[in-house]
Design a protein around this motif. Structure first.
Motif, PDB file in Angstrom:
ATOM      1  N   UNK A  40      -2.441   4.101   4.337  1.00  0.00           N
ATOM      2  CA  UNK A  40      -1.167   3.856   5.004  1.00  0.00           C
ATOM      3  C   UNK A  40      -1.351   3.835   6.519  1.00  0.00           C
ATOM      4  N   UNK A  41      -2.217   4.685   7.031  1.00  0.00           N
ATOM      5  CA  UNK A  41      -2.481   4.717   8.469  1.00  0.00           C
ATOM      6  C   UNK A  41      -3.105   3.407   8.940  1.00  0.00           C
ATOM      7  N   UNK A  42      -3.978   2.836   8.119  1.00  0.00           N
ATOM      8  CA  UNK A  42      -4.600   1.569   8.485  1.00  0.00           C
ATOM      9  C   UNK A  42      -3.598   0.416   8.452  1.00  0.00           C
ATOM     10  N   UNK A  43      -2.618   0.510   7.568  1.00  0.00           N
ATOM     11  CA  UNK A  43      -1.631  -0.569   7.443  1.00  0.00           C
ATOM     12  C   UNK A  43      -0.476  -0.422   8.422  1.00  0.00           C
ATOM     13  N   UNK A  44      -0.292   0.760   8.984  1.00  0.00           N
ATOM     14  CA  UNK A  44       0.877   1.040   9.816  1.00  0.00           C
ATOM     15  C   UNK A  44       0.956   0.116  11.040  1.00  0.00           C
ATOM     16  N   UNK A  45      -0.078   0.115  11.856  1.00  0.00           N
ATOM     17  CA  UNK A  45      -0.027  -0.666  13.100  1.00  0.00           C
ATOM     18  C   UNK A  45       0.050  -2.171  12.852  1.00  0.00           C
ATOM     19  N   UNK A  46      -0.727  -2.728  11.902  1.00  0.00           N
ATOM     20  CA  UNK A  46      -0.564  -4.166  11.631  1.00  0.00           C
ATOM     21  C   UNK A  46       0.852  -4.552  11.213  1.00  0.00           C
ATOM     22  N   UNK A  47       1.502  -3.685  10.427  1.00  0.00           N
ATOM     23  CA  UNK A  47       2.869  -3.996  10.019  1.00  0.00           C
ATOM     24  C   UNK A  47       3.820  -3.927  11.209  1.00  0.00           C
ATOM     25  N   UNK A  84       0.817  -1.215   0.000  1.00  0.00           N
ATOM     26  CA  UNK A  84       0.000   0.000   0.000  1.00  0.00           C
ATOM     27  C   UNK A  84       0.852   1.267   0.000  1.00  0.00           C
ATOM     28  N   UNK A  85       2.146   1.153   0.182  1.00  0.00           N
ATOM     29  CA  UNK A  85       3.018   2.315   0.256  1.00  0.00           C
ATOM     30  C   UNK A  85       3.582   2.658  -1.127  1.00  0.00           C
ATOM     31  N   UNK A  86       4.068   3.869  -1.290  1.00  0.00           N
ATOM     32  CA  UNK A  86       4.680   4.255  -2.574  1.00  0.00           C
ATOM     33  C   UNK A  86       5.828   3.322  -2.943  1.00  0.00           C
ATOM     34  N   UNK A  87       6.109   3.253  -4.241  1.00  0.00           N
ATOM     35  CA  UNK A  87       7.068   2.281  -4.751  1.00  0.00           C
ATOM     36  C   UNK A  87       8.432   2.419  -4.089  1.00  0.00           C
ATOM     37  N   UNK A  88       8.917   3.626  -3.949  1.00  0.00           N
ATOM     38  CA  UNK A  88      10.264   3.823  -3.394  1.00  0.00           C
ATOM     39  C   UNK A  88      10.366   3.307  -1.968  1.00  0.00           C
ATOM     40  N   UNK A  89       9.380   3.666  -1.132  1.00  0.00           N
ATOM     41  CA  UNK A  89       9.412   3.215   0.256  1.00  0.00           C
ATOM     42  C   UNK A  89       9.121   1.722   0.358  1.00  0.00           C
ATOM     43  N   UNK A  90       8.204   1.235  -0.464  1.00  0.00           N
ATOM     44  CA  UNK A  90       7.887  -0.190  -0.469  1.00  0.00           C
ATOM     45  C   UNK A  90       9.112  -1.023  -0.820  1.00  0.00           C
ATOM     46  N   UNK A  91       9.865  -0.590  -1.825  1.00  0.00           N
ATOM     47  CA  UNK A  91      11.064  -1.324  -2.219  1.00  0.00           C
ATOM     48  C   UNK A  91      12.120  -1.299  -1.107  1.00  0.00           C
ATOM     49  N   UNK A  92      12.174  -0.185  -0.376  1.00  0.00           N
ATOM     50  CA  UNK A  92      13.135  -0.079   0.718  1.00  0.00           C
ATOM     51  C   UNK A  92      12.800  -1.064   1.832  1.00  0.00           C
TER      52      UNK A  92
END
Length: 257
Positions: free
Chosen positions: A150-157, A91-99
């Motif tokens: 991104x806020x919804x995915x933050x805590x589960x991750x 769910x995050x932008x490509x650059x951050x997701x790849x990181x």
């Protein structure tokens, strides 16, 4: 020398010793000694010793098997948590997701290629692996969510990263033998007493009795080897492997065990 070759030698040696003792004892027995009957008290004591030692062996085998199962579950939980982190980063932008995925892949590659051997050699997890997992945590925690998704995915991750960290800590605690030395002392002494009681039954040199005595001693040797092999969840021939990581991260497996 492989562990299985050592097992074969130990079982053969146990059989040979028991058979040799029986044969030598039979040669030295006096002609007027009555070996046809065994006192009832000796039969009772032999039975009770066998029952008690069987219970001890069963508890020891169950204990090491449970410890190995717990270690395997921790490895599966660690691999699954990291896999979830990699997938949920979608769910995050490509650059951050790849990181984030690069952090996960770097940690998994290190665990498969380096840390597993390190655990067997040093009896503990490595500081480098801890640093790599902490880098993943910091890289993700330092970026504030930029959208509701991104806020919804933050805590589960973050929860998955914490779960991987907990599983890693448990993996480190399970490295090395799990049975105390005093228990091994009891198992070995009990084995000697149990096998020794065979001679109290005044067995003769017949083929049937020698085969039974040898098979019994070999069985005791095998069970002790089984306990020893399971005693170290990560360091013996039936140890926990990196297969859960390889299954969830196939490109990183590289054929490593």
């Amino acid at each position: 020398m492989s562990e299985w070759l050592a097992l074969a030698i130990a079982m053969s040696a146990a059989c040979a010793v028991v058979v040799a003792v029986v044969v030598l004892r039979h040669r030295r027995v006096s002609e007027d000694e009555n070996t046809d009957e065994t006192p009832d008290v000796i039969e009772y004591m032999t039975m009770m010793i066998g029952v008690v030692y069987a219970i001890v062996l069963g508890l020891a085998i169950a204990g090491v098997w449970e410890a190995r199962g717990a270690a395997q579950d921790d490895v599966v939980r660690e691999a699954q948590s990291l896999h979830e982190v990699s997938e949920r980063a979608q769910v995050y932008p490509v650059e951050f997701r790849d990181k984030i995925r690069a952090d996960v892949d770097g940690y998994v590659s290190y665990v498969i290629d380096v840390e597993w051997s390190y655990m067997r050699e040093h009896g503990e997890i490595s500081d480098r692996g801890t640093e790599l997992l902490e880098k993943l945590r910091q890289d993700f925690a330092n970026r504030a969510p930029a959208s509701d998704l991104e806020a919804q995915a933050y805590q589960p991750i973050m929860d998955r990263i914490s779960s991987a960290d907990d599983a890693r800590t448990a993996r480190g605690q399970n490295v090395g033998p799990t049975i105390p030395g005093v228990v091994w002392f009891g198992l070995i002494v009990g084995a000697l007493i149990t096998v020794g009681m065979v001679f109290a039954l005044q067995i003769r040199r017949s083929t049937r009795e020698l085969v039974l005595a040898g098979a019994f001693s070999a069985l005791i040797a095998f069970l002790l080897f089984l306990i020893w092999d399971f005693d170290d969840p990560f360091g013996r021939s039936v140890s926990v492997t990196t297969q859960p990581f390889i299954d969830l991260f196939p490109p990183l497996g590289g054929g490593q065990d």
